[in-house]
Every structure is written in structure tokens, then in C-alpha cells.
Design a protein around this motif. Structure first.
Motif, PDB file in Angstrom:
ATOM      1  N   UNK A  46     -14.044   6.153  -2.525  1.00 57.47           N
ATOM      2  CA  UNK A  46     -13.400   6.749  -3.684  1.00 57.47           C
ATOM      3  C   UNK A  46     -12.293   5.816  -4.168  1.00 57.47           C
ATOM      4  N   UNK A  47     -11.460   6.298  -5.051  1.00 59.19           N
ATOM      5  CA  UNK A  47     -10.398   5.450  -5.610  1.00 59.19           C
ATOM      6  C   UNK A  47      -9.396   5.008  -4.545  1.00 59.19           C
ATOM      7  N   UNK A  48      -9.155   5.840  -3.540  1.00 62.36           N
ATOM      8  CA  UNK A  48      -8.226   5.455  -2.483  1.00 62.36           C
ATOM      9  C   UNK A  48      -8.734   4.259  -1.685  1.00 62.36           C
ATOM     10  N   UNK A  49     -10.039   4.214  -1.437  1.00 64.11           N
ATOM     11  CA  UNK A  49     -10.579   3.057  -0.714  1.00 64.11           C
ATOM     12  C   UNK A  49     -10.514   1.808  -1.577  1.00 64.11           C
ATOM     13  N   UNK A  50     -10.728   1.954  -2.888  1.00 65.66           N
ATOM     14  CA  UNK A  50     -10.614   0.799  -3.787  1.00 65.66           C
ATOM     15  C   UNK A  50      -9.179   0.279  -3.826  1.00 65.66           C
ATOM     16  N   UNK A  51      -8.218   1.188  -3.894  1.00 69.52           N
ATOM     17  CA  UNK A  51      -6.814   0.781  -3.892  1.00 69.52           C
ATOM     18  C   UNK A  51      -6.469   0.116  -2.562  1.00 69.52           C
ATOM     19  N   UNK A  52      -6.900   0.698  -1.466  1.00 73.43           N
ATOM     20  CA  UNK A  52      -6.622   0.141  -0.147  1.00 73.43           C
ATOM     21  C   UNK A  52      -7.220  -1.239   0.052  1.00 73.43           C
ATOM     22  N   UNK A  53      -8.413  -1.464  -0.491  1.00 68.35           N
ATOM     23  CA  UNK A  53      -9.061  -2.771  -0.350  1.00 68.35           C
ATOM     24  C   UNK A  53      -8.435  -3.833  -1.238  1.00 68.35           C
ATOM     25  N   UNK A  54      -7.683  -3.423  -2.250  1.00 63.03           N
ATOM     26  CA  UNK A  54      -7.111  -4.373  -3.205  1.00 63.03           C
ATOM     27  C   UNK A  54      -5.592  -4.291  -3.266  1.00 63.03           C
ATOM     28  N   UNK A  55      -4.954  -3.900  -2.192  1.00 64.44           N
ATOM     29  CA  UNK A  55      -3.508  -3.702  -2.191  1.00 64.44           C
ATOM     30  C   UNK A  55      -2.750  -4.977  -2.532  1.00 64.44           C
ATOM     31  N   UNK A  56      -3.114  -6.096  -1.936  1.00 61.47           N
ATOM     32  CA  UNK A  56      -2.390  -7.342  -2.194  1.00 61.47           C
ATOM     33  C   UNK A  56      -2.542  -7.767  -3.651  1.00 61.47           C
ATOM     34  N   UNK A  57      -3.745  -7.604  -4.209  1.00 60.58           N
ATOM     35  CA  UNK A  57      -3.952  -7.942  -5.623  1.00 60.58           C
ATOM     36  C   UNK A  57      -3.116  -7.039  -6.521  1.00 60.58           C
ATOM     37  N   UNK A  58      -3.073  -5.753  -6.215  1.00 60.54           N
ATOM     38  CA  UNK A  58      -2.280  -4.815  -7.010  1.00 60.54           C
ATOM     39  C   UNK A  58      -0.787  -5.116  -6.900  1.00 60.54           C
ATOM     40  N   UNK A  59      -0.334  -5.494  -5.720  1.00 64.99           N
ATOM     41  CA  UNK A  59       1.064  -5.859  -5.524  1.00 64.99           C
ATOM     42  C   UNK A  59       1.409  -7.081  -6.366  1.00 64.99           C
ATOM     43  N   UNK A  60       0.532  -8.076  -6.362  1.00 63.28           N
ATOM     44  CA  UNK A  60       0.763  -9.289  -7.147  1.00 63.28           C
ATOM     45  C   UNK A  60       0.758  -8.988  -8.640  1.00 63.28           C
ATOM     46  N   UNK A  61      -0.199  -8.183  -9.105  1.00 60.68           N
ATOM     47  CA  UNK A  61      -0.238  -7.816 -10.522  1.00 60.68           C
ATOM     48  C   UNK A  61       1.012  -7.050 -10.923  1.00 60.68           C
TER      49      UNK A  61
END
Length: 132
Positions: free
Chosen positions: A100-115
């Protein structure tokens, strides 16, 4: 300035704790040792300004993003202990085992932090550097 920020803390603490991760029976002892160091942080000797900054002893810098090892490591160890206790309970919750969306966020945490940082820089440049 960032001297020992959250990503530094995550990297170093993960490396250090990966040594004891397979030995779950050592978690309480390592936690007690870290809490002992945390409570006696001002009595620890001066080693080197870089090491002192990493550990959180004898700080000589003002920093914006600062996560010293000694004061934050107990929370990580408690998280490791809690995850082992709750893992059996969490495996039975169907929602958590689905993609779900939580797994997508968890898998891309570093990218989201950088963005997020890039977004803040662009916001600052657009709204605070324009001449009125």
C-alpha cells in the motif's frame, strides 16, 4: 551547519548495531550500557573534536541538525527490542502485510527526504530572495 545529522546517525548506528542485531539476548545489556553512558556523558574524557561531536561529549559547535550517538542510541535499541516483541502480533494484521502507500513511502524514505530538502531550498529562493 550539519556536523552529525540524522543521516550520519542512521548510518553509524545501523553499522554499530548490526553487530549485535542477531543476538537478541544482548539487547538489554547494550541498552543498559548506553543508558549508563548517557547518564554519565559529562564525565567521559575528551577524545577528539570529531569523535566528541559524534558521541555527543564536549560539544564545541552550534548545529542545526544534530543527533549524537550516546543520547539517541538507547531509543534505537528500544525500537529493536519492541520490534522483536511485536513482530508476531504485526504478522497477523492483514493491512500491514499488503502493498500500500505506506510500503511505498517506506521504500522511498531517503528519496522523499532529499526531495523535501530540495523543495525547501526552492521555496526559500522563490519567496525570500526576490527584491520588493
Amino acid at each position: 551547519y550539519v556536523r552529525f545529522g540524522v543521516l550520519h546517525f542512521i548510518g553509524i548506528s545501523t553499522f554499530i548495531l548490526s553487530i549485535i542485531a542477531p543476538y537478541k539476548s544482548l539487547y538489554p545489556f547494550v541498552l543498559l550500557f548506553c543508558l549508563y553512558l548517557k547518564n554519565n556523558i559529562h564525565q567521559l574524557p575528551h577524545i577528539n573534536s570529531i569523535i566528541d561531536t559524534m558521541l555527543g561529549t564536549n560539544i564545541t559547535y552550534n548545529m542545526l541538525d544534530y543527533f549524537p550517538l550516546i543520547t539517541n542510541m538507547p531509543m534505537v535499541i528500544m525500537g529493536m527490542m519492541a520490534s522483536n516483541i511485536n513482530m508476531d502480533i504485526l504478522k497477523n494484521i492483514e493491512f500491514l502485510n499488503q502493498k500500500n502507500i505506506l510500503t511505498d513511502i517506506g521504500n522511498n524514505t531517503l528519496n522523499l527526504y532529499t526531495l523535501h530538502v530540495i523543495g525547501l531550498i526552492l521555496f526559500y529562493v522563490n519567496f525570500f530572495t526576490k527584491k520588493i
